[in-house]
Scaffold this motif. Structure first.
Motif, short mmCIF file in Angstrom:
data_model
loop_
_atom_site.label_atom_id
_atom_site.label_comp_id
_atom_site.label_asym_id
_atom_site.label_seq_id
_atom_site.Cartn_x
_atom_site.Cartn_y
_atom_site.Cartn_z
N LEU A 178 0.50 -1.71 -0.15
CA LEU A 178 0.38 0.31 -0.02
C LEU A 178 0.48 1.37 -0.07
O LEU A 178 0.00 2.62 -0.08
N PHE A 179 2.51 0.91 -0.02
CA PHE A 179 2.94 2.25 0.50
C PHE A 179 2.97 3.18 -1.33
O PHE A 179 2.36 4.87 -0.87
N ASP A 180 2.76 2.35 -2.09
CA ASP A 180 2.50 3.64 -3.18
C ASP A 180 1.15 4.33 -3.38
O ASP A 180 1.49 5.20 -4.13
N CYS A 181 0.17 3.66 -2.65
CA CYS A 181 -1.14 4.32 -2.83
C CYS A 181 -1.26 5.30 -2.58
O CYS A 181 -1.26 6.73 -2.16
N LEU A 182 -0.74 5.17 -0.11
CA LEU A 182 -0.95 5.97 0.26
C LEU A 182 0.39 7.49 -0.41
O LEU A 182 -0.14 8.59 0.06
N LEU A 183 1.68 6.95 -0.66
CA LEU A 183 2.25 8.90 -1.37
C LEU A 183 1.65 8.56 -2.84
O LEU A 183 1.57 10.11 -2.89
N ILE A 227 -0.01 -0.33 -8.55
CA ILE A 227 0.03 1.54 -8.70
C ILE A 227 -0.90 1.34 -10.04
O ILE A 227 -1.15 2.33 -10.57
N ASP A 228 0.35 1.30 -10.95
CA ASP A 228 0.59 1.01 -12.22
C ASP A 228 -0.65 0.84 -13.04
O ASP A 228 -0.72 1.37 -14.31
N LYS A 229 -0.88 -0.37 -12.52
CA LYS A 229 -2.29 -0.86 -13.11
C LYS A 229 -3.28 -0.35 -12.42
O LYS A 229 -4.92 -0.51 -13.14
N SER A 280 4.58 -4.58 -10.29
CA SER A 280 3.89 -4.96 -9.32
C SER A 280 4.07 -3.28 -8.13
O SER A 280 4.69 -2.34 -8.92
N GLY A 281 3.24 -3.41 -6.78
CA GLY A 281 3.07 -2.75 -6.60
C GLY A 281 4.17 -2.36 -5.37
O GLY A 281 3.77 -1.94 -3.73
N ILE A 320 0.14 19.97 -13.71
CA ILE A 320 0.13 19.27 -13.14
C ILE A 320 -0.63 17.77 -13.69
O ILE A 320 -1.09 17.77 -14.36
N LEU A 321 0.36 16.63 -12.82
CA LEU A 321 -0.35 15.33 -12.89
C LEU A 321 -0.68 14.91 -12.02
O LEU A 321 -0.53 14.73 -10.78
N ILE A 322 -1.90 13.91 -12.18
CA ILE A 322 -2.66 13.58 -11.24
C ILE A 322 -2.63 11.61 -11.61
O ILE A 322 -3.50 11.67 -12.91
N ARG A 323 -2.85 11.17 -10.89
CA ARG A 323 -2.92 9.45 -11.01
C ARG A 323 -4.10 9.14 -10.78
O ARG A 323 -4.62 8.95 -9.33
N LYS A 324 -5.23 8.91 -11.88
CA LYS A 324 -6.38 9.32 -11.17
C LYS A 324 -6.62 7.40 -10.80
O LYS A 324 -6.50 6.56 -11.99
N TYR A 325 -7.72 6.81 -10.14
CA TYR A 325 -8.44 5.34 -9.76
C TYR A 325 -8.60 5.01 -10.86
O TYR A 325 -9.37 5.80 -12.23
N GLN A 326 -7.75 3.92 -11.69
CA GLN A 326 -8.97 3.07 -12.72
C GLN A 326 -9.58 1.73 -12.36
O GLN A 326 -8.35 0.55 -12.17
#
Length: 758
Positions: A461-466, A602-604, A632-633, A712-718
Motif C-alpha cells: 500500500l505504500f505506493d498508494c499512500l504516496l 499502482i500502475d495497474k 507490481s506495486g 499538474i499530473l494526477i494519477r486517477k483511480y482506474q
C-alpha cells in the motif's frame, strides 16, 4: 414445556430424514409438515438441531429426500407469499421454512453436482409453485427469490398495513403497490412508517435467507477472467422482480436513516434491544453484494436494476440524505462522552465504506456532491481514524485497503485537495503527535504512522499512500511543521542507498516524495515556509540523492552496509499523542481473518491525467518510463527472482533518469537556488534563531526566480479485472466473518478465499 416439546419433535423429524433409506414421497405432508408447521424454533435452534454432518449425509446418501425437503420448503414460502400470511400460524410456518433453507443452502452450494439443483425444474411439480400459467416450469431458485421479495412487502408481517383489515386474498396481495410501503423515509419516499420491532425481525430473517442465496459466489474459486454473473443476483435485480425499486429504496433508506445514538440517553443500548441495528446490518450487506455486479459486465446479461437505480439518484436532498447518513454512522465510533461506554458503537463500518465506495464509483453526481463542500471531511476523518486504528492488526488488512482505495479515488479530483486546507479542530483521540494545522496535515501524519509503524503486509500500500499525497500536493496551501518533518523523514528513510538498491520497485517511493516537494514548491511556495525550511535543513538528503552511485560495485557495497529496516520505528519529531487515544494493537491470538487477492500495482489501478490550463483533465497514454514499468506495486521483496545484475541495471537506469528528467533536474536547480538565497539572507541579516528564519520565509517570495510551473499530473483511480476480483473476495470475506450468529457459512467448503487463524 411446549417449546421443549416443539424442539424435540423437530429433532425427531431431522433424525427420521437422515435415517430413512427409502425416498419419502413429496405428497406425504404429514411427514414434511413436522419441519415447519408445529415447531416454533429460533434460527439458533435450527442451526443446533440440524448438524452439518447430517445435512451432508442426507445429501450423499438420500439425495431425493434433500431435494424434496428444499422443494417443499420453497413451496410453503410461495404459498405464504400468495396468501399474504393472514394467520399467526402461517407466519410461523414461513419463518421456519426461511430458517431451514438458510441452514441448508450453503451445503447445496459447496457440492458442484448440487449447485445447479435450484436452477432446474422438478418434473411434474413446477406448476404447483406458481398458479400463473406463465410461470409453469419456473426454476426453483426463481420461485424462491420472488417469494422472498413478495414476503418482504407482506402486510402485518413485514410492513404496516394501510387498511384496518389486512387483505387476506391472493388477488389483494398481488395487487399491492409496494412503492407505497417503502420501509423508511428518505430517497424518493417522504413518509416515515411507525417502527415495529416484529416487522424488523421478520425482515431480518428474510434478508438473511436472501444473502445466503447470493452466497453461491463463495464456493467458486477466484478468477479475474470469470465473467459469469451470479445467477441469483442477476435474477433478483432484474425486471422479473416487481419489487426491485421499492426494495432497493427500502434497504438504502433503512441504512442511511439509522441513528444508533437515538435520543442520546446514556446506556440506552444496555437497557433496550435495538432490533433496527440487526436489520440495518443485513440491509447494507445485501446492498454491497448486489452492487458488486456491475450492469452489463457479462455478455448478454440483464441490467442490474440496483446499480441502475443507484446511478440515477440525482436530487440534492437525496444525495445529502445518503451522505449525511453514511457520515453519521462512520463517525459513530469516534463519539466521545464523559460517561465511559455510554454510547452505542456500531461494528459494520467496513460494509459502510464499501457502500460509500460503490456510490462514488457508480454515481458521479454523488462524487461531485461530496466534493463540492467540506462535507467530504466528515468522511475523511473517520476513514483516517480506522486506518490509524487498524494499522497494527493483520486481521483488518482489508479495511486498510478499502480506506486507502477510497482516498485514492477522491484524491483524483481537484476539489478534494482544496477541501483539505480547512483547519482540523475536531480532535478525535488518535495516537498521533499533537499538531495545529489542516486536514491535509492530519492525512500526512497518519500516513507516516502507517508506513513507519504498520505491519509488513502493508508494504504493497505504500505506493498508494504516496500517490494520494502526490495528487493533493499542488493544492496544499500551508503544511504544519509536524507534517513537513514527517514527509522529510519518509524521504530520508526511503532514499538510503541500501533501501533503494534492495528492490527495483523501491525507487517509486522516492520518486513520489520528490514529486510532492516539487509540486508544493512550484505551486504553493509562499504559504509552505515550514516545508521549505524542513527541506533546507535536510538538503544533504537531496544532495545524496543527486550523487547516488550507479556502478555495480558501489551498489553492492551499499547493500552490505544494511544495519536496520528502511523506516526508523521512532518518530523524528514529537511523540506526545492526543488525549484519550489508545495505541493501535495487533489482533488477539486466534482471531479469524479472510485471505485477500493480491493488490494490483499502482500502475495497474491508476491512469495519468494532466490538468490543462482551462482546468480540464487530459488522460495521458501509458509510458514505459522506469517508474511506471514495474510489474507490481509491492515496495520491497518483489525482486527475489531477479539476479543482482538485473536489479542493479534497473536502479542505475532510474538514477540516470532522475537526474536527467526535465522536471527533477529543474527541482534540484530550484533547491540549489533556494539554499543559496537563504544562505545569503541569513548572513546578510544575521538571522540565527529558527523562528526568525521561519518568519522571513513566511513573508519572503521567490516570484520571478522560480521557473514556470510544469502541468499538474494526477494519477486517477482506474478499475480493472484485478481490482474487481479483489473487491469480490473482500466483500464476501467481510460478510463471512460478520455473520456469526448464526454462523451461516462456518465449516463449509469455501473456495473464494481462505479462513486463517492468527
Amino acid at each position: 414445556m411446549g417449546n421443549a416439546d416443539s424442539k424435540l419433535n423437530f429433532r425427531k423429524a431431522v433424525v427420521q430424514l437422515t435415517t430413512k433409506t427409502q425416498p419419502v414421497e413429496a405428497s406425504d405432508d404429514v411427514f414434511w409438515d413436522q419441519f415447519w408447521v408445529d415447531s416454533s424454533t429460533t434460527v439458533q435452534d435450527v442451526f443446533a438441531l440440524v448438524p452439518a454432518a447430517e445435512i451432508r449425509a442426507v445429501r450423499e446418501e438420500s439425495p431425493s429426500n434433500l431435494a424434496t425437503l428444499c422443494y417443499k420448503a420453497v413451496e410453503r414460502l410461495v404459498r405464504g407469499a400468495d396468501s399474504g400470511c393472514p394467520s399467526e400460524k402461517e407466519r410461523q410456518t414461513v419463518l421456519n421454512c426461511t430458517r431451514l433453507l438458510t441452514r441448508i443452502l450453503p451445503y447445496i452450494f459447496e457440492d458442484a453436482d448440487w449447485r445447479g439443483f435450484f436452477w432446474s425444474t422438478i418434473p411434474g411439480r413446477a406448476g404447483h409453485l406458481d398458479h400463473d400459467a406463465d410461470d409453469e416450469g419456473r426454476p426453483l431458485a426463481e420461485s424462491l427469490l420472488l417469494a422472498i421479495a413478495d414476503l418482504l412487502f407482506c402486510p402485518d408481517f413485514t410492513i404496516q398495513s394501510h387498511k384496518k383489515n389486512s387483505p387476506d386474498t391472493a388477488d389483494d396481495i398481488r395487487a399491492i403497490d409496494s412503492c407505497e410501503y417503502i420501509w423508511e423515509a428518505g430517497v424518493g419516499f417522504a413518509q416515515a412508517p411507525p417502527l415495529n420491532y416484529l416487522h424488523d425481525l421478520n425482515r431480518t430473517e428474510l434478508l438473511k435467507l436472501l444473502l445466503t442465496c447470493f452466497s453461491e459466489a463463495m464456493y467458486l474459486p477466484p478468477s479475474p477472467e470469470n465473467k459469469v454473473l451470479n445467477p441469483w443476483i442477476s435474477f433478483f435485480c432484474s425486471t422479473e422482480n416487481r419489487h426491485a425499486l421499492p426494495l432497493f429504496t427500502s434497504l438504502l433508506n433503512v441504512v442511511c436513516a439509522y441513528d444508533p445514538v437515538g435520543y442520546g440517553i446514556p446506556y440506552n443500548h444496555l437497557l433496550f434491544s435495538d432490533y433496527r441495528e440487526q436489520l440495518v446490518e443485513q440491509a447494507v450487506q445485501i446492498l454491497i453484494v448486489t452492487l458488486e455486479h456491475e450492469a452489463g459486465s457479462a455478455a448478454g446479461g440483464p441490467d442490474n436494476l440496483f446499480v441502475n437505480y443507484l446511478s440515477r439518484i440525482h436530487r440534492e436532498e437525496d444525495l445529502s440524505f445518503v451522505l449525511k447518513g453514511l457520515a453519521r454512522l462512520l463517525n459513530n465510533p469516534l463519539i466521545q462522552t464523559y460517561l465511559p461506554r455510554s454510547t452505542k458503537k456500531i461494528q459494520f463500518h467496513q460494509e459502510l465504506l464499501i457502500l460509500f465506495w460503490k456510490f462514488c464509483d457508480f454515481n458521479k453526481k454523488f462524487l461531485f456532491f461530496v466534493l463540492k463542500s467540506s462535507d467530504v471531511l466528515d468522511m475523511l476523518v473517520p476513514i483516517l481514524f480506522y486506518l490509524n486504528d487498524a494499522r497494527a492488526d493483520q486481521s483488518r488488512l482489508g479495511l486498510m485497503h478499502i480506506g486507502v482505495f477510497i482516498l485514492l479515488l477522491l484524491s483524483g479530483e481537484r476539489n478534494f485537495g482544496v477541501r483539505l486546507n480547512k483547519p482540523y479542530a475536531l480532535r478525535v483521540p488518535m495516537d498521533i503527535p499533537v499538531f495545529t494545522g489542516t486536514h491535509a496535515d492530519l492525512l500526512i501524519v497518519i500516513f507516516h504512522k502507517i508506513i513507519s509503524s504498520g505491519h509488513q503486509r502493508l508494504q504493497p500500500l505504500f505506493d498508494c499512500l504516496l500517490t494520494i499525497i502526490v495528487n493533493i500536493s499542488p493544492y496544499l496551501k500551508s503544511l504544519s511543521m509536524v507534517a513537513a518533518n514527517k514527509l522529510l523523514h519518509l524521504l530520508e528513510a526511503f532514499s538510503t542507498p541500501w533501501f533503494l538498491f534492495s528492490s527495483p520497485q523501491n525507487h517509486h517511493l522516492v520518486f513520489f516524495l520528490l514529486e510532492v516537494c516539487n509540486n508544493i514548491i512550484q505551486y504553493q511556495f509562499d504559504g509552505n515556509f515550514n516545508l521549505v525550511y524542513a527541506i533546507i535543513r535536510k538538503r544533504s538528503v537531496f544532495h545524496q540523492l543527486a550523487n547516488l552511485p550507479s556502478d555495480t560495485a558501489s551498489i553492492q557495497r551499499a547493500l552490505q552496509k544494511k544495519k536496520r529496516t528502511g523506516i526508523s520505528r521512532t518518530n523524528s519529531v514529537e511523540n506526545e499523542s492526543m488525549e484519550g487515544s489508545r495505541p493501535a494493537v495487533p489482533a488477539e491470538p486466534g482471531t479469524l481473518k479472510a485471505s485477500l487477492e493480491a493488490t494490483p500495482g499502482i500502475d495497474k489501478i491508476t491512469e495519468k491525467s494532466q490538468v490543462s490550463q482551462d482546468g480540464t483533465m487530459v488522460t495521458l497514454p501509458h509510458s514505459d518510463s522506469p517508474h511506471t514499468s514495474t510489474k507490481s506495486g509491492i515496495a520491497a521483496g518483489a525482486s527475489d527472482s531477479e539476479s543482482n545484475s538485473e536489479r542493479d541495471h534497473k536502479v542505475s537506469r532510474w538514477l540516470v533518469s532522475l537526474t536527467h528528467t526535465q522536471k527533477f533536474s529543474c527541482f534540484f536547480l530550484q533547491l540549489k537556488l533556494i539554499c543559496s538565497v537563504m544562505q545569503f539572507i541569513v548572513v546578510l541579516r544575521g538571522l540565527t534563531d529558527e523562528s526568525e528564519i521561519l518568519k522571513f520565509l513566511q513573508h519572503g517570495t521567490l516570484v520571478g526566480l522560480l521557473p514556470v510551473p510544469h502541468p499538474i499530473l494526477i494519477r486517477k483511480y482506474q478499475a480493472n479485472a484485478g481490482t474487481a476480483m479483489w473487491f469480490r473476495t473482500y466483500i464476501w470475506g467481510v460478510i463471512y466473518l460478520r455473520n456469526v450468529d448464526p454462523p451461516i457459512w462456518y465449516d463449509t467448503d469455501i473456495r473464494l478465499f481462505e479462513i486463517q487463524r492468527i
